[in-house]
Scaffold this motif. Sequence first.
Motif, PDB file in Angstrom:
ATOM      1  N   GLU A 107       0.842  -1.201   0.000  1.00 38.72           N
ATOM      2  CA  GLU A 107       0.000   0.000   0.000  1.00 38.72           C
ATOM      3  C   GLU A 107       0.881   1.257   0.000  1.00 38.72           C
ATOM      4  OE1 GLU A 107      -3.234   2.238   2.864  1.00 38.72           O
ATOM      5  OE2 GLU A 107      -2.990   0.066   3.068  1.00 38.72           O
ATOM      6  N   CYS A 108       1.949   1.245   0.783  1.00 29.30           N
ATOM      7  CA  CYS A 108       2.871   2.389   0.818  1.00 29.30           C
ATOM      8  C   CYS A 108       3.504   2.600  -0.552  1.00 29.30           C
ATOM      9  CB  CYS A 108       3.948   2.158   1.865  1.00 29.30           C
ATOM     10  SG  CYS A 108       3.299   2.041   3.540  1.00 29.30           S
ATOM     11  N   ARG A 109       3.854   1.509  -1.206  1.00 30.93           N
ATOM     12  CA  ARG A 109       4.459   1.572  -2.541  1.00 30.93           C
ATOM     13  C   ARG A 109       3.480   2.184  -3.544  1.00 30.93           C
ATOM     14  NH1 ARG A 109       5.054  -3.204  -6.412  1.00 30.93           N
ATOM     15  NH2 ARG A 109       6.520  -2.446  -7.942  1.00 30.93           N
ATOM     16  N   ARG A 110       2.183   1.927  -3.376  1.00 28.61           N
ATOM     17  CA  ARG A 110       1.173   2.515  -4.263  1.00 28.61           C
ATOM     18  C   ARG A 110       0.902   3.979  -3.936  1.00 28.61           C
ATOM     19  NH1 ARG A 110      -1.506  -2.319  -3.284  1.00 28.61           N
ATOM     20  NH2 ARG A 110      -2.854  -1.276  -1.788  1.00 28.61           N
ATOM     21  N   GLN A 111       0.955   4.350  -2.659  1.00 32.76           N
ATOM     22  CA  GLN A 111       0.588   5.710  -2.257  1.00 32.76           C
ATOM     23  C   GLN A 111       1.703   6.734  -2.485  1.00 32.76           C
ATOM     24  OE1 GLN A 111      -0.880   5.826   1.739  1.00 32.76           O
ATOM     25  NE2 GLN A 111      -2.791   4.818   1.205  1.00 32.76           N
ATOM     26  N   LEU A 112       2.948   6.292  -2.445  1.00 33.33           N
ATOM     27  CA  LEU A 112       4.058   7.246  -2.550  1.00 33.33           C
ATOM     28  C   LEU A 112       4.123   7.966  -3.901  1.00 33.33           C
ATOM     29  CD1 LEU A 112       6.456   8.494  -1.055  1.00 33.33           C
ATOM     30  CD2 LEU A 112       7.867   6.619  -1.948  1.00 33.33           C
TER      31      LEU A 112
END
Length: 197
Positions: A107-112
């Motif tokens: 999720e962090c990889r998608r949001q950054l």
Amino acid sequence: MTQSVHEDLDFRTLVGEVKPLRSGANQANPGGNRSQPTEAQLARRESAQAELAGDSFLSDDFVELLPPFDPVEFRRDGIQLAVVDRLRHGGYPAQSRLHLLRRPLAECRRQLPPFIHEAYAHDLRSVLIVHGRGQQIDSPANVLRSYLAKWLIQFEEVQAYVSAQQADGGLGATWVMLRKSERARAENRERQQKRRG
């Protein structure tokens, strides 16, 4: 009359005449063969897949884990140390924040990427990413912190990043300095020409 016979009579009264199904007809009919997806459905599917894979330049492959008590720091060539020091000490306001605490790595990889790209598109220069820091080197928060250090370098828009001071989140947060957009540079040149003229 017993209770079950009484219930059976009530059921027959409510339902009426019931006919048994023909032999072999006790399966539901799903409505025949499924039709092929329409062109619009295929286009939507392709668009959704492209959106998911669009910022896949951020790798979730192996990352060297950072020691949990070591600050992170990066600056591109040409960025002055004074700018990085000012960033580290919160000398620039947080124009936007991204909270990634306790979120899965995927999720962090998608949001950054959308966060960085949108901040850059809106001419923001200093943003704060709150990610947390674990006590152990392999804690989820420290793994995320290690990936962020790797990922942020991959953005052309990122000029520098440093761990925050305690008041701003300490080692559990990272200040990021973004470069000026072409539009902001042009506006800056125009303002300076007006001052001279």
